[in-house]
Design an enzyme around this catalytic site. Structure first.
Site, PDB file in Angstrom:
ATOM      1  N   ASP A 227       2.183  -6.904  -1.561  1.00 52.42           N
ATOM      2  CA  ASP A 227       2.758  -6.299  -2.756  1.00 52.42           C
ATOM      3  C   ASP A 227       1.699  -5.951  -3.816  1.00 52.42           C
ATOM      4  O   ASP A 227       0.723  -6.671  -3.986  1.00 52.42           O
ATOM      5  CB  ASP A 227       3.776  -7.292  -3.345  1.00 52.42           C
ATOM      6  CG  ASP A 227       4.767  -6.638  -4.277  1.00 52.42           C
ATOM      7  OD1 ASP A 227       4.788  -5.398  -4.352  1.00 52.42           O
ATOM      8  OD2 ASP A 227       5.526  -7.382  -4.935  1.00 52.42           O
TER       9      ASP A 227
ATOM     10  N   GLU B 143       5.332   1.498   0.536  1.00 53.99           N
ATOM     11  CA  GLU B 143       6.125   1.613  -0.693  1.00 53.99           C
ATOM     12  C   GLU B 143       5.187   2.029  -1.809  1.00 53.99           C
ATOM     13  O   GLU B 143       4.014   1.660  -1.830  1.00 53.99           O
ATOM     14  CB  GLU B 143       6.786   0.272  -1.052  1.00 53.99           C
ATOM     15  CG  GLU B 143       7.400   0.287  -2.460  1.00 53.99           C
ATOM     16  CD  GLU B 143       8.375  -0.834  -2.730  1.00 53.99           C
ATOM     17  OE1 GLU B 143       9.272  -1.050  -1.892  1.00 53.99           O
ATOM     18  OE2 GLU B 143       8.242  -1.489  -3.769  1.00 53.99           O
TER      19      GLU B 143
END
Ligand code: ZN
Length: 493
Positions: free
Chosen positions: A161, A270
């Site tokens: 992330d 993402e």
């Protein structure tokens, strides 16, 4: 106990047990922690990738090994359901875990919610890894053991992330992550919002030719998005280009690097601009998607900066109707330019907006949570050892003003009770200001050292949660069932 391990004087956790033609696997509970138990027949091939002590047990070989990196890797090589894989556009949820002890509770919540939401248990931002002193491999392995223990065999993703550099990509790729969240926040120009037309023209002119407004093919166009018309007149396009042009370039470079480094291994991408000052307007969202497409980048989810405040560990702050109206346009864009998922970062505890998110995205959504599991750990400690909890809280108060930098929080020390004045320790975890203070100080708490170099809080915290693992898991299950239930009806798509 199940027949495989019968008569061995081993306490095998039945949820963890899995049997193959060659060997039987399980987690053995012992007084001083859990061990991996593998019982192989005449063919001991299955044991080769593992480490531990071996003994003969009536013609079979029993290996008892530590929950080590090597054994985690060995199990992932043996069982495909332990290996992270891309989740695609299924409704999904990321359940980050800063302590590396939350996966059992996370699994139970996903299961209790019906099992239709695709889960990511290994998820950690580079910032969190830095602050907790954990490596990508530790994050991966802790999740592996949790998934193995709970017998979750329906598959998992793994989210590296808020990656900022190609080095971050390499480290996480090596650890087996499959979902890469690229955060180009440093390249987003928040000043575009207030700049006049001349200034925008001048700034856009400084971008490389391929990033300039003319190259986008959007100048002067009107784009219909499910019945709404978005106009790309010069000021609107210039603003988008100046604000996000460098970010798009950075994403393209990161994505190319990832593609090469992955060398054919499947992954998904993402893009997150959630941690930036100004909300992403619908026109800017279309610009972003259109540019990524033009550059040949494939992505599975995008986290715009939504309107309102997504503060850490607390509910949404803002006008709910305005949020839903804005979200409706973003969701339509994601359907039309993808389909890709809208990713909701800092998504924990936003109970008031989950129904709207479900209505508007129709399940094309990824919910991302992280620190709330740490707060559940502290809540568990508050119940079991209120004095110890007060110590942590007093320390957190001291570090809040420093640690809050780079986090979206508005807690004020003056509004949070002093540690000595806390009568209801478990209740304090739900007090707005105290909650945010505890949330963002995790790094300081977990890495604090005593004058003699020992761990100040972490070891005690981990030990307490290890002894009371079921209590922590049960608290997490209740907490996350609340998060996941609103997303269930679309999860089966
Ligand atoms: Zn985020």
């Amino acid at each position: 106990m199940t027949p495989a391990f019968e008569g061995l004087n081993l306490r095998i956790d039945p949820r963890s047990e899995v049997n193959t033609a060659e060997a039987d696997y399980g987690l053995a509970e012992s007084g001083n922690g859990r061990r991996l138990a593998v019982l192989a027949g005449a063919d001991t091939h299955a044991l080769r990738a593992l480490e531990g002590g071996c003994s003969e047990q009536s013609g079979r070989t029993l290996l008892l090994g530590p929950l080590s990196p090597r054994n985690a890797a060995g199990l992932r090589a043996q069982f495909s359901w332990l290996r992270p894989h891309p989740l695609g556009i299924r409704t999904s949820a990321g359940l980050g875990d800063r302590l590396g002890m939350a996966t059992p509770g996370h699994v139970r919540a996903v299961r209790a919610a019906g099992g239709s939401i695709a889960p990511i248990f290994a998820q950690q931002s580079v910032r969190e890894m830095l602050r907790t002193g954990r490596t990508p491999q530790q994050v991966m392995d802790d999740a592996t053991w949790g998934v193995f223990q709970e017998g979750w065999r329906a598959g998992v993703g793994a989210d590296a992330d808020h990656l900022k550099s190609t080095g971050d990509i390499d480290n996480c790729l090596a650890a087996g992550f499959t979902f890469f969240t690229i955060d180009p926040g440093e390249y987003v120009d928040g000043g575009a919002e207030a700049a006049g037309l001349d200034e925008l023209r001048e700034r856009a002119g400084r971008l490389p030719p391929d990033s300039q407004p003319r190259a986008t093919g959007l100048l002067g166009r009107s784009i219909d998005v499910e019945g709404r018309t978005l106009h790309f007149d010069e000021p609107a396009l210039l603003k988008a280009v100046v604000k996000y042009g460098r970010a798009v370039e950075h994403i393209a470079a990161m994505s190319r690097h990832l593609e090469q480094a992955a060398a054919g291994r499947p992954f998904e991408l993402e893009i997150s601009v959630d941690e930036t000052e100004q909300p992403t307007s619908p026109v800017e969202h279309v610009y972003f998607a259109s540019e990524l497409r033009r550059l040949g980048i494939q992505w599975v989810s995008l986290a715009p900066r939504f309107i309102g405040r997504f503060e850490k560990g607390v509910d949404y702050i803002g006008d709910l109707a305005a949020f839903e109206a804005d979200l409706a346009v973003h969701a339509a864009i994601a359907r039309q330019f993808g389909p890709y998922k809208l990713s909701v970062h800092s998504g924990s505890d936003k109970f008031s907006i989950y129904p709207a998110i479900m209505r508007q995205t129709r399940g094309l959504v990824h919910l991302k949570t992280a620190g709330t599991s740490y707060l559940e750990a502290l809540g568990t400690v508050a119940l079991l050892a209120p004095e110890f909890f007060r110590e942590i809280y007093a320390f957190a108060r001291e570090h809040y003003e420093t640690d809050r930098a780079s986090y979206c929080v508005s807690a004020q020390l003056a509004r949070a009770p002093l540690a000595d004045a806390v009568a209801d320790a478990p209740g304090l975890v739900n007090q707005f200001d105290a909650r945010e203070i505890l949330h963002v100080t995790f790094g300081s708490v977990l890495t604090a050292v005593t004058p003699t170099g020992g761990s100040w809080f972490r070891d005690r915290l981990v030990e307490l949660l290890r002894i009371h693992a079921d209590r922590y898991a049960a608290n997490l299950e209740v907490h996350f069932l609340r998060h996941l239930k609103p997303f269930v009806s679309y999860g089966a798509k």
